[in-house]
Design a protein around this motif. Structure first.
Motif, short mmCIF file in Angstrom:
data_model
loop_
_atom_site.label_atom_id
_atom_site.label_comp_id
_atom_site.label_asym_id
_atom_site.label_seq_id
_atom_site.Cartn_x
_atom_site.Cartn_y
_atom_site.Cartn_z
N MET A 48 0.99 -1.28 0.14
CA MET A 48 0.22 -0.18 0.26
C MET A 48 0.83 1.62 -0.17
SD MET A 48 -2.72 1.72 2.51
CE MET A 48 -3.86 2.59 2.63
N LYS A 49 0.52 2.48 -0.65
CA LYS A 49 1.42 3.42 -1.05
C LYS A 49 1.10 4.56 0.09
CE LYS A 49 3.90 6.34 -4.47
NZ LYS A 49 4.76 5.74 -4.26
N LEU A 50 1.80 4.41 1.32
CA LEU A 50 1.18 5.95 2.02
C LEU A 50 1.44 7.30 1.26
CD1 LEU A 50 2.62 4.14 4.65
CD2 LEU A 50 0.28 4.17 4.12
N THR A 51 0.27 8.56 1.86
CA THR A 51 0.52 9.80 1.45
C THR A 51 2.41 9.86 2.31
OG1 THR A 51 -0.22 10.54 3.58
CG2 THR A 51 -1.69 10.39 1.73
N ALA A 52 2.68 11.03 2.08
CA ALA A 52 4.41 11.57 2.73
C ALA A 52 3.98 11.58 4.50
CB ALA A 52 4.79 12.81 1.87
N LYS A 53 2.93 12.60 4.67
CA LYS A 53 2.43 12.84 5.62
C LYS A 53 2.60 11.82 6.93
CE LYS A 53 -0.49 15.63 8.76
NZ LYS A 53 -2.04 16.03 9.18
N LYS A 54 1.61 10.74 6.29
CA LYS A 54 1.78 9.92 6.60
C LYS A 54 2.65 8.59 7.53
CE LYS A 54 -2.14 7.53 8.05
NZ LYS A 54 -2.22 7.77 9.64
N ARG A 55 3.70 8.60 6.10
CA ARG A 55 5.01 8.07 6.73
C ARG A 55 5.66 9.16 6.96
NH1 ARG A 55 6.00 8.79 -0.10
NH2 ARG A 55 5.41 6.53 -0.49
N VAL A 56 5.53 10.12 7.41
CA VAL A 56 6.40 11.19 8.19
C VAL A 56 5.94 10.12 9.91
CG1 VAL A 56 7.31 13.08 9.56
CG2 VAL A 56 7.25 12.94 7.21
N ILE B 103 4.84 19.30 11.99
CA ILE B 103 4.66 18.71 10.45
C ILE B 103 4.31 20.63 9.82
CG2 ILE B 103 3.21 16.89 8.89
CD1 ILE B 103 3.59 15.40 10.62
N LYS B 104 4.50 20.50 8.67
CA LYS B 104 4.34 21.47 7.69
C LYS B 104 4.55 20.97 6.18
CE LYS B 104 6.75 25.46 10.23
NZ LYS B 104 8.23 25.59 9.89
N GLU B 105 2.70 21.77 5.97
CA GLU B 105 2.63 20.48 4.11
C GLU B 105 2.93 21.31 3.58
OE1 GLU B 105 -0.90 18.48 3.63
OE2 GLU B 105 -1.15 17.54 5.59
N ALA C 167 9.46 15.23 2.76
CA ALA C 167 9.43 14.56 2.07
C ALA C 167 8.42 14.90 1.07
CB ALA C 167 8.19 13.34 3.29
N ARG C 168 9.02 13.88 -0.64
CA ARG C 168 8.13 14.30 -1.48
C ARG C 168 6.98 13.38 -1.62
NH1 ARG C 168 11.40 14.05 -6.94
NH2 ARG C 168 12.29 15.88 -5.98
N ASP C 169 5.56 14.44 -1.37
CA ASP C 169 4.16 13.67 -2.01
C ASP C 169 3.92 13.47 -3.48
OD1 ASP C 169 2.13 12.60 -1.32
OD2 ASP C 169 1.49 13.22 0.97
N SER C 170 3.78 12.00 -3.33
CA SER C 170 2.89 11.68 -5.15
C SER C 170 1.86 12.01 -4.98
CB SER C 170 3.31 10.69 -5.49
OG SER C 170 2.90 9.46 -4.74
N TYR C 171 0.81 12.36 -4.65
CA TYR C 171 -0.30 12.58 -4.02
C TYR C 171 -0.92 13.86 -4.54
CZ TYR C 171 -1.24 7.96 -2.68
OH TYR C 171 -1.45 6.46 -2.70
N GLU D 80 6.81 -0.29 2.21
CA GLU D 80 7.54 1.28 2.74
C GLU D 80 6.97 1.52 4.07
OE1 GLU D 80 4.51 3.98 1.75
OE2 GLU D 80 4.57 4.04 -0.45
N GLU D 81 6.46 0.52 4.98
CA GLU D 81 6.36 -0.01 6.49
C GLU D 81 7.56 -0.65 7.03
OE1 GLU D 81 4.00 -0.95 4.71
OE2 GLU D 81 2.30 -0.02 5.34
N GLU D 82 8.21 -1.46 5.58
CA GLU D 82 9.46 -2.35 6.86
C GLU D 82 10.68 -1.29 5.62
OE1 GLU D 82 13.13 -5.30 4.03
OE2 GLU D 82 10.39 -5.50 2.87
N MET D 83 10.53 -0.37 5.32
CA MET D 83 11.17 0.94 4.54
C MET D 83 11.33 1.98 5.61
SD MET D 83 10.53 2.22 0.64
CE MET D 83 11.58 3.66 0.96
N LEU D 84 10.77 2.74 6.51
CA LEU D 84 10.44 2.67 7.68
C LEU D 84 10.84 2.07 8.71
CD1 LEU D 84 7.13 4.31 7.30
CD2 LEU D 84 9.20 5.61 6.75
N ASP D 85 10.98 0.63 9.04
CA ASP D 85 11.14 0.22 10.24
C ASP D 85 13.34 -0.05 10.10
OD1 ASP D 85 8.72 -0.17 10.90
OD2 ASP D 85 8.94 -1.86 10.40
N THR D 86 13.51 0.09 8.69
CA THR D 86 14.79 -0.63 8.63
C THR D 86 15.73 1.74 9.06
OG1 THR D 86 14.40 -1.79 6.58
CG2 THR D 86 16.40 -0.30 6.27
N ALA D 87 14.93 2.47 8.50
CA ALA D 87 15.44 3.61 8.97
C ALA D 87 15.18 3.80 10.29
CB ALA D 87 14.88 4.88 8.05
N TYR D 88 14.68 3.81 10.99
CA TYR D 88 14.16 4.07 12.33
C TYR D 88 15.25 3.08 12.89
CZ TYR D 88 12.12 4.18 16.94
OH TYR D 88 11.35 4.37 18.61
#
Length: 437
Positions: free
Chosen positions: A1-9, A19-21, A41-45, A191-199
């Protein structure tokens, strides 16, 4: 599932200060595992209403980090208006972005400066090209989705300029960069794995007070008596570090050398080790570059590092010479010698020729140099030496050399190494090194 940039942050940060949009970008400040962290973060949405204004705002946000330095995370996604593969290769406002004081050049300048002082993490969620690729490569660690990638020129650009048909798999895929170019450190399925790896990566920038160790440091079982047999370095590392604490970096690139973070009684440390299961643990141009980058990463973060040596040294032959093996080896030595953090070199088994220096031993650096009872520290292996000793006098001298090389106790007595460490005591040796540094 593709998350929004805000949700990723929001998923990455524990405590969010703001958080500023701003049109197509998210700017955020908070903490990850207790470490001050900034996110762009860049938001593709989200559509881009004012590309110039948005870019200037992003540059100003990046510049503001210098006032209160912290970890800097960049999340790259493809802007919604650039997803069409038929989209023109000419970006809007090209002269402005190329030459303006707050254009792409300024972005590169900030990333280059921060690459020497701040932890930089790039998360790449979609295919990137042209100007985006270089800042990604300036980051300390690149975490990429398996369907993402990066290349300076698209397939159609390559076709028009070079007249060649090249697939994206070979041109810029995540898999290619992880295995071939070495520009990507982690390839993730979600994407969740990516964020977990960064954390998790950020977590190693600090020591932990809580840890567990449930093993017995029974490492002898990983070290065959016959030097021609594979040594299980992965198993050995897992046996001596805190439970489940080894975090391998660039595991798909130059597999003959292992680099990664670990913990000993909660203390963070870098590990560089030879993997004889791949290319006999020999040093190639790629493995030298991988080790050099990791040495510099640990030095930047102030993390001590431990070498675990089991290598016959550098590969020989015209192929590696033409690729620049001498220069790559010299640059690795320079990085080790100039690093300011504490270093421990452990001769596990084979520690031959200039490979001794590549693994931090032989006084190439101000490092503690110890050996396990199984270690053989010498110029040539028995096999190579027997091929080169083509008369009685050479054979006699070689036999004398090997007799001394096979006795780490003698080397310690003569002051060539600092100590011989029993197998069961290796973890304690590393813990003491970390405590007393």
């Amino acid at each position: 599932m593709k998350l929004t940039a805000k949700k990723r942050v929001e998923k990455l940060l524990d405590d969010i200060e703001f958080i500023k949009e701003i049109h197509g970008h998210i700017q955020a400040k908070g903490k990850v595992d207790g470490k001050l962290t900034y996110v762009l973060a860049r938001d593709s949405y989200m559509p881009i209403y004012d590309l110039v204004g948005d870019f200037v705002s992003s540059v100003e946000f990046m510049e503001s980090i210098e006032k209160e330095p912290g970890v800097f995370v960049l999340m790259y996604d493809l802007m919604s208006d650039r997803k069409d593969p038929k989209k023109s290769v000419f970006p809007p406002h090209p002269t402005h972005f190329l030459l303006d004081k707050k254009g792409v050049g300024r972005w590169y300048n900030i990333m280059a400066r921060y690459s020497k002082s701040l932890p930089l993490i790039a998360l790449v969620f979609d295919k990137q090209g042209a100007s985006s690729t270089f800042p990604i490569a300036m980051s300390d660690v690149v975490i990429m989705h398996e369907n993402a990638g990066m290349s300076i020129g698209r397939e159609d650009v390559v076709k028009r300029i070079l007249g060649k048909d090249e697939s994206y798999d070979e041109l810029g895929s995540a898999k290619m960069h992880a295995k071939v170019s070495g520009s990507v450190d982690f390839v993730c399925k979600t994407e969740e794995e990516m964020l977990d790896t960064a954390y998790r990566f950020i977590g190693y920038l600090s020591d932990k007070s809580n840890y567990s160790y449930s093993k017995s440091c029974d490492i002898k079982r990983f070290i065959p008596d016959n030097p021609m047999y594979v040594l299980d370095m992965d198993g050995l590392i897992g046996e001596i570090v805190d439970d489940n604490s080894f975090f391998e970096i660039k595991k798909d690139y130059a597999k003959e050398i292992i680099t990664g973070f670990a913990r000993f009684k909660g203390k963070s440390v870098g590990i560089i080790a030879n993997r004889s299961a791949h290319k006999a643990g020999l040093l190639f141009v790629e493995s030298c570059k991988k080790a050099k980058g990791f040495v510099e990463l640990c030095d930047k973060y102030g993390l001590p590092f431990v070498f675990l040596a089991d290598s016959c040294g550098f590969m020989v032959g015209s192929e590696v010479e033409q690729k620049g093996i001498i220069k790559a080896g010299a640059e690795l030595f320079e990085s080790i010698a100039n690093s300011k953090v504490e270093k421990l070199s452990v001769a596990v088994r084979r520690d031959y020729t200039a490979g001794v220096y590549a693994m931090g031993g032989g006084h190439v650096a101000d490092a503690r140099f110890v050996a396990l009872p199984s270690a053989v520290i010498t110029i040539y292996s028995e096999g190579v030496g027997s091929m080169l000793a083509d008369d009685d006098e050479k054979k006699r001298r070689f036999d004398e050399m090997m007799k001394a090389a096979k006795s780490p106790e003698k080397l310690a007595k003569e002051g060539y190494i600092d100590a011989v460490v029993d197998y069961k005591d290796l973890r304690d040796e590393i813990v003491e090194f970390l405590i007393n540094r």
